[in-house]
Structures are given as C-alpha cells and as structure tokens.
Design a protein around this motif. Structure first.
Motif, PDB file in Angstrom:
ATOM      1  N   LEU A   1     -11.787  -4.080   6.944  1.00 43.50           N
ATOM      2  CA  LEU A   1     -10.996  -5.300   7.117  1.00 43.50           C
ATOM      3  C   LEU A   1      -9.800  -5.310   6.179  1.00 43.50           C
ATOM      4  O   LEU A   1      -8.688  -5.676   6.570  1.00 43.50           O
TER       5      LEU A   1
ATOM      6  N   VAL B   1     -10.682  -8.416  15.046  1.00 37.76           N
ATOM      7  CA  VAL B   1     -12.006  -8.039  14.550  1.00 37.76           C
ATOM      8  C   VAL B   1     -13.010  -8.103  15.690  1.00 37.76           C
ATOM      9  O   VAL B   1     -13.016  -9.056  16.476  1.00 37.76           O
TER      10      VAL B   1
ATOM     11  N   VAL C   1     -11.143  -3.774  14.300  1.00 31.89           N
ATOM     12  CA  VAL C   1     -11.969  -3.471  13.129  1.00 31.89           C
ATOM     13  C   VAL C   1     -13.375  -3.966  13.456  1.00 31.89           C
ATOM     14  O   VAL C   1     -13.580  -5.167  13.665  1.00 31.89           O
TER      15      VAL C   1
ATOM     16  N   VAL D   1     -17.173  -4.831  12.615  1.00 34.76           N
ATOM     17  CA  VAL D   1     -17.997  -5.224  11.473  1.00 34.76           C
ATOM     18  C   VAL D   1     -19.326  -5.771  11.975  1.00 34.76           C
ATOM     19  O   VAL D   1     -19.489  -6.066  13.162  1.00 34.76           O
TER      20      VAL D   1
ATOM     21  N   LEU E   1     -13.536 -13.268   7.352  1.00 36.75           N
ATOM     22  CA  LEU E   1     -12.907 -13.399   8.661  1.00 36.75           C
ATOM     23  C   LEU E   1     -11.872 -14.520   8.708  1.00 36.75           C
ATOM     24  O   LEU E   1     -11.294 -14.773   9.770  1.00 36.75           O
TER      25      LEU E   1
ATOM     26  N   ARG F   1      -8.478 -14.458  10.814  1.00 38.15           N
ATOM     27  CA  ARG F   1      -8.525 -13.305  11.712  1.00 38.15           C
ATOM     28  C   ARG F   1      -8.859 -13.736  13.139  1.00 38.15           C
ATOM     29  O   ARG F   1      -9.525 -14.742  13.379  1.00 38.15           O
TER      30      ARG F   1
ATOM     31  N   VAL G   1     -11.135 -13.040  16.136  1.00 37.82           N
ATOM     32  CA  VAL G   1     -12.485 -12.473  16.175  1.00 37.82           C
ATOM     33  C   VAL G   1     -13.032 -12.507  17.595  1.00 37.82           C
ATOM     34  O   VAL G   1     -12.962 -13.535  18.281  1.00 37.82           O
TER      35      VAL G   1
END
Length: 369
Positions: free
Chosen positions: A112, A120, A140, A142, A159, A162, A164
C-alpha cells in the motif's frame, strides 16, 4: 524485621513477589509483542508439532519492516495456519506461536505504501492476496489476519482515502466477511468500498488463488470488479435500492446473492451482513383480473432440487407475514427464525419490485376477453 534488617513485607507492599496467582498457582508473566522484529532475530523456527512450514507470509509495516509471520502446515493431509510473533515475557525476546495483538495489521501494508494511488483489492487469506496481486496487477491486493470471523480485529486505517474493492470467496461466509469489510473500510475513511458480485455457479469456496473455473476467467473477474467500481459512488454514500441478478429491485439494505437474501445492517462499528433466507428468483409482481390480490411471484428450488413457483400475496405480508412465511416453508424455502430477521424478510418481500406485471388467474381459459 529480619536479622539483616530487611522488612519481610516490603516486596508485597511494593507490588513485587513475581507474577500474580490464580487459584493459588503463580502465573507466568504475559508475553509482550515487540514490533518491528529486529534484524538480529533468528529466522522463523519449525513448529514443535508440525515441523517445517509449507508456506510462510511475512506481515510488514509501511517501511517494509517485519511485524510477524503467518505459516501454513499440512499435517497428515490437513491444514493448520499458525501466526508467529516476536515477544518478550520477561525472560528475553523470542519467537512465540501467538497471534498479533489487536488491532491486527493488514497483510500488504508495504505494498500500500509503495503504490499510494493504486486502487485496493481486499481478499480473504494471504495466499489469495499474493495470487490476486499477480492476476490483477492494477490493484494492491491486501488481506486481514484470522479468517472470515476476524474482520473486526483488523486495523483498517491504512485504507483511508483509498478506492477499495472487496472480492469475496464464493461461499456464504466469504460474502458475509466481504460485506463486513466494506463497512469497516468506510468507517476507517476509505474513499469508496464496494463488494464485487460473483456469478452463480462458481465452485463452493472458490477464490482468486484457485484455478479459473470453465465459465469464469480473468475477463469475467475484471468485469465483476469493473461493475462494482462503477457503482462505487452510490455504495460509499447513502444506501440506495439494489438491483439483483434477476432484475428485481430491492430496497436499501437488502442484497440477493446465490447464497440467499442478506440484510446489511450499518453502524459506526461497520456493516454486518445477516442471512435472511435461501436464494430465490423474483419473477414479477402480479394481481388478479379484478385488480385485487396483489402479489410478488417467486421461484426457487428446495433442497431436493424440486422447483416451486409461488405467488406471495401482499395481504399476507401486510398482516404480519406469518401466512406468507408458512407458505414458503411449506414449499421448501428455509429462512432465519429470529423475529427481527423474519420481519426483515417480510419487509423485503413487501417492497421488492419487478417488471413486467404478471396476471394471476384461478384457472386456465379466457380471462377479460
């Protein structure tokens, strides 16, 4: 006083005398987790029971420093996942087979930090995160530590700000965890957070670390994620009506999936997905030829595979829903029995909409000319 002039009660008064006792047995001091792990620490040891790990994942902070490990063992064909952390119980620091302190770090904090502008992708499991990062490199990837039931124990603050997307495992626990993560990510300040809708028919429990099924590949996965991102604005704002795969429009908070109808309860502590009933398809809304007997027509398969087409009258829903639920149960649909969840099911059926309208008749033949 003793002969040497010492007060024999001095240690007690000062709180000394070692660790506290429980039932008369002195307890060892609690081991404190130390992070990051020093570079001088030895490599992760073999497990005293399972031996060498078949896979190992290092949890790192944003600077790339190791915070601990998660290791996979396969004893006698089974699977055992164990966390390993660097701790000190007063006898010096060493590796301990103990989990991360709460709130637990995410797996992928270093990734990140290295890509601050990338969207993400949250998945379940370290192996899946590595595979997802390889298959969908624009994101990315996770995950959190501890599996589907441990979403609330993770620290989701990384997060914040971000975009997501949560890609769930293809089963009911996976979807429940994904919906929970969505709420937790938004509560932690994520710019947006949405759950990708997976198609019906994926192998139970399938995830992005598994081989592509015949009907679902990279193109379909990217399409599911793209569709979720397209609705990110609505998902991150106030709750809105949701259109399910059969074209039915559900009121805010309801979500129909291949695993059934869910109610998503929102709070400051994150969203909680609660299962209401088995999956069914909404065929349409119907009424009798005289303009009465408004109903919602549903179709579903019971557990023995038998298909049922059933009109549920809105009059039965408006009178408490007991008659409607009895008809559903009598035809093989299972649902949650807690009163609050039964009421949610009744409310969803009352408010769901689907076009075109269906005409309901009592017998075959001519109707209204």
């Amino acid at each position: 006083m003793t002969d040497n002039g010492e007060d024999p009660f001095a240690k007690i008064a000062a709180g000394g005398g070692g660790a506290p006792k429980a039932n008369g047995v002195r307890q060892p001091p609690k081991a404190v987790q130390l992070t990051p792990v020093p570079a001088s620490a030895p490599p992760p040891p073999a497990h005293p029971k399972h031996g060498a790990a078949v896979a190992s994942w290092a949890y790192r902070d944003a600077a790339g420093e190791v915070l601990g490990y998660v290791l996979r063992f396969e004893p006698a064909g089974g699977k055992d996942i164990r966390p390993l952390t660097w701790r000190d119980d007063g006898r010096g620091p060493r590796w301990r087979w103990a989990g991360f302190d709460d709130p637990r770090p995410l797996y992928g904090l270093d990734r990140l930090a290295a890509r601050p502008d990338a969207p993400v992708l949250v998945v379940e499991g370290e192996k899946t995160a590595d595979a997802a990062g390889g298959r969908l490199g624009a994101f990315v990837a996770v995950t959190w530590n501890g599996g589907a039931e441990a979403t609330r124990k993770a620290d989701w603050r990384a997060l914040a700000g971000r975009e997501v997307v949560i890609f769930p495992d293809a089963d009911a626990p996976g979807l429940k965890a994904a919906l929970m993560v969505r709420g937790l990510a938004l509560a932690a300040g994520a710019k947006s957070a949405v759950v990708a809708d997976l198609p019906v028919g994926l192998p139970d429990g399938w995830d992005l670390a598994d081989d592509w099924p015949p009907s679902f590949g990279l193109t379909e996965a990217e399409a599911a994620i793209g569709a979720a991102r397209a609705g990110a604005g609505a998902a991150s704002g106030p709750a809105e009506a949701v259109v399910s795969a059969d074209g039915a429009t559900w009121p805010p908070g309801y979500k129909m999936t291949e695993h059934g109808l869910f109610w998503e309860e929102r709070s400051n502590q994150g969203d909680r997905a609660q299962w209401l009933c088995d999956h069914f398809e909404v065929i349409g809304e119907g009424r009798g030829v005289d303009g009465r007997n408004w109903s919602v027509v549903v179709r579903f398969k019971a557990r023995d595979g038998r298909e049922t087409l059933l009109p549920i009258s809105r009059a039965s829903l408006g009178s408490g829903g007991g008659e409607a639920r009895s008809a559903l149960a009598d035809s093989g649909l299972t649902f949650a029995t807690a009163q609050g969840l039964r009421d949610k099911l009744t409310g969803g059926l009352m408010r769901v909409s689907k076009r075109p309208f269906v005409r309901l008749v009592q017998a075959t033949g001519w109707n209204e000319g």
